[in-house]
Design a protein around this motif. Structure first.
Motif, PDB file in Angstrom:
ATOM      1  N   GLU A   1      42.428  60.852  15.247  1.00  0.00           N
ATOM      2  CA  GLU A   1      42.524  59.334  15.726  1.00  0.00           C
ATOM      3  C   GLU A   1      44.118  59.082  15.697  1.00  0.00           C
ATOM      4  N   LEU A   2      44.735  59.518  14.433  1.00  0.00           N
ATOM      5  CA  LEU A   2      46.158  59.169  14.017  1.00  0.00           C
ATOM      6  C   LEU A   2      46.758  59.954  14.950  1.00  0.00           C
TER       7      LEU A   2
ATOM      8  N   GLY B   1      49.741  60.358  21.849  1.00  0.00           N
ATOM      9  CA  GLY B   1      49.239  60.167  23.277  1.00  0.00           C
ATOM     10  C   GLY B   1      49.163  58.661  23.827  1.00  0.00           C
ATOM     11  N   ILE B   2      48.739  58.024  22.807  1.00  0.00           N
ATOM     12  CA  ILE B   2      48.426  56.356  23.021  1.00  0.00           C
ATOM     13  C   ILE B   2      49.832  55.475  23.219  1.00  0.00           C
ATOM     14  N   LEU B   3      50.861  55.666  22.271  1.00  0.00           N
ATOM     15  CA  LEU B   3      52.165  54.997  22.309  1.00  0.00           C
ATOM     16  C   LEU B   3      52.862  55.112  23.454  1.00  0.00           C
ATOM     17  N   PRO B   4      52.972  56.618  24.012  1.00  0.00           N
ATOM     18  CA  PRO B   4      53.666  56.729  25.213  1.00  0.00           C
ATOM     19  C   PRO B   4      52.912  56.165  26.359  1.00  0.00           C
TER      20      PRO B   4
ATOM     21  N   ASP C   1      44.803  65.332  37.070  1.00  0.00           N
ATOM     22  CA  ASP C   1      45.037  66.541  36.210  1.00  0.00           C
ATOM     23  C   ASP C   1      45.033  66.042  34.812  1.00  0.00           C
ATOM     24  N   ILE C   2      44.640  66.940  33.947  1.00  0.00           N
ATOM     25  CA  ILE C   2      44.372  66.799  32.606  1.00  0.00           C
ATOM     26  C   ILE C   2      45.761  67.144  31.831  1.00  0.00           C
ATOM     27  N   HIS C   3      46.074  66.231  31.030  1.00  0.00           N
ATOM     28  CA  HIS C   3      47.393  66.348  30.278  1.00  0.00           C
ATOM     29  C   HIS C   3      47.129  66.632  28.798  1.00  0.00           C
ATOM     30  N   HIS C   4      46.861  67.776  28.335  1.00  0.00           N
ATOM     31  CA  HIS C   4      46.294  67.896  27.008  1.00  0.00           C
ATOM     32  C   HIS C   4      47.746  67.722  25.987  1.00  0.00           C
ATOM     33  N   LEU C   5      47.575  67.068  24.923  1.00  0.00           N
ATOM     34  CA  LEU C   5      48.604  66.863  23.787  1.00  0.00           C
ATOM     35  C   LEU C   5      48.575  68.267  23.338  1.00  0.00           C
ATOM     36  N   ARG C   6      49.936  68.593  22.669  1.00  0.00           N
ATOM     37  CA  ARG C   6      50.248  69.732  22.135  1.00  0.00           C
ATOM     38  C   ARG C   6      49.195  70.181  21.050  1.00  0.00           C
TER      39      ARG C   6
END
Length: 113
Positions: A23-24, A30-33, A76-81
């Motif tokens: 979550e953090l 992801g959320i902040l951008p 399209d899905i954008h997966h976080l690193r």
């Protein structure tokens, strides 16, 4: 203020013992951008036994504005690193919905049209 007309919904599940950590991470990476570009963003957390499902809903004026943010097809899905490290399985799709009416949350109401 532009009115939201499109909602983009992403869901992902993690094991319960990694949920707080994810979550953090998800918030920071992801959320902040997303908050900087979308009209609004909501995140949800649902406890599902041994897993926890996170849902992110972002609101956009149109599909084109989502495409400018993602730099490609917004469906399209954008997966976080680090998503492969956390998620039980990598989501293969997002849901794109047309917002037909809205009431509450400080937004002026609007009706279909």
């Amino acid at each position: 203020m532009q009115q939201p007309r499109i909602a983009r919904i992403w869901r992902g599940r993690v094991l319960r013992d990694r949920a707080d950590e994810y979550e953090l991470y998800n918030y920071e990476a992801g959320i902040l951008p997303l908050v900087e570009r979308a009209l609004a963003v909501q995140t949800f957390r649902e406890e599902l036994g041994a897993e926890v499902e996170f849902t992110t809903i972002s609101y956009w004026p149109d599909v084109e504005s989502m495409a400018r943010f993602t730099g490609r097809d917004p469906t399209d899905i954008h997966h976080l690193r680090r998503d492969p490290e956390f998620l039980v399985s990598l989501p293969s799709a997002v849901q794109i919905l047309q917002l037909r009416s809205s009431h509450g949350f400080g937004l002026p109401p609007f009706e279909p049209g």
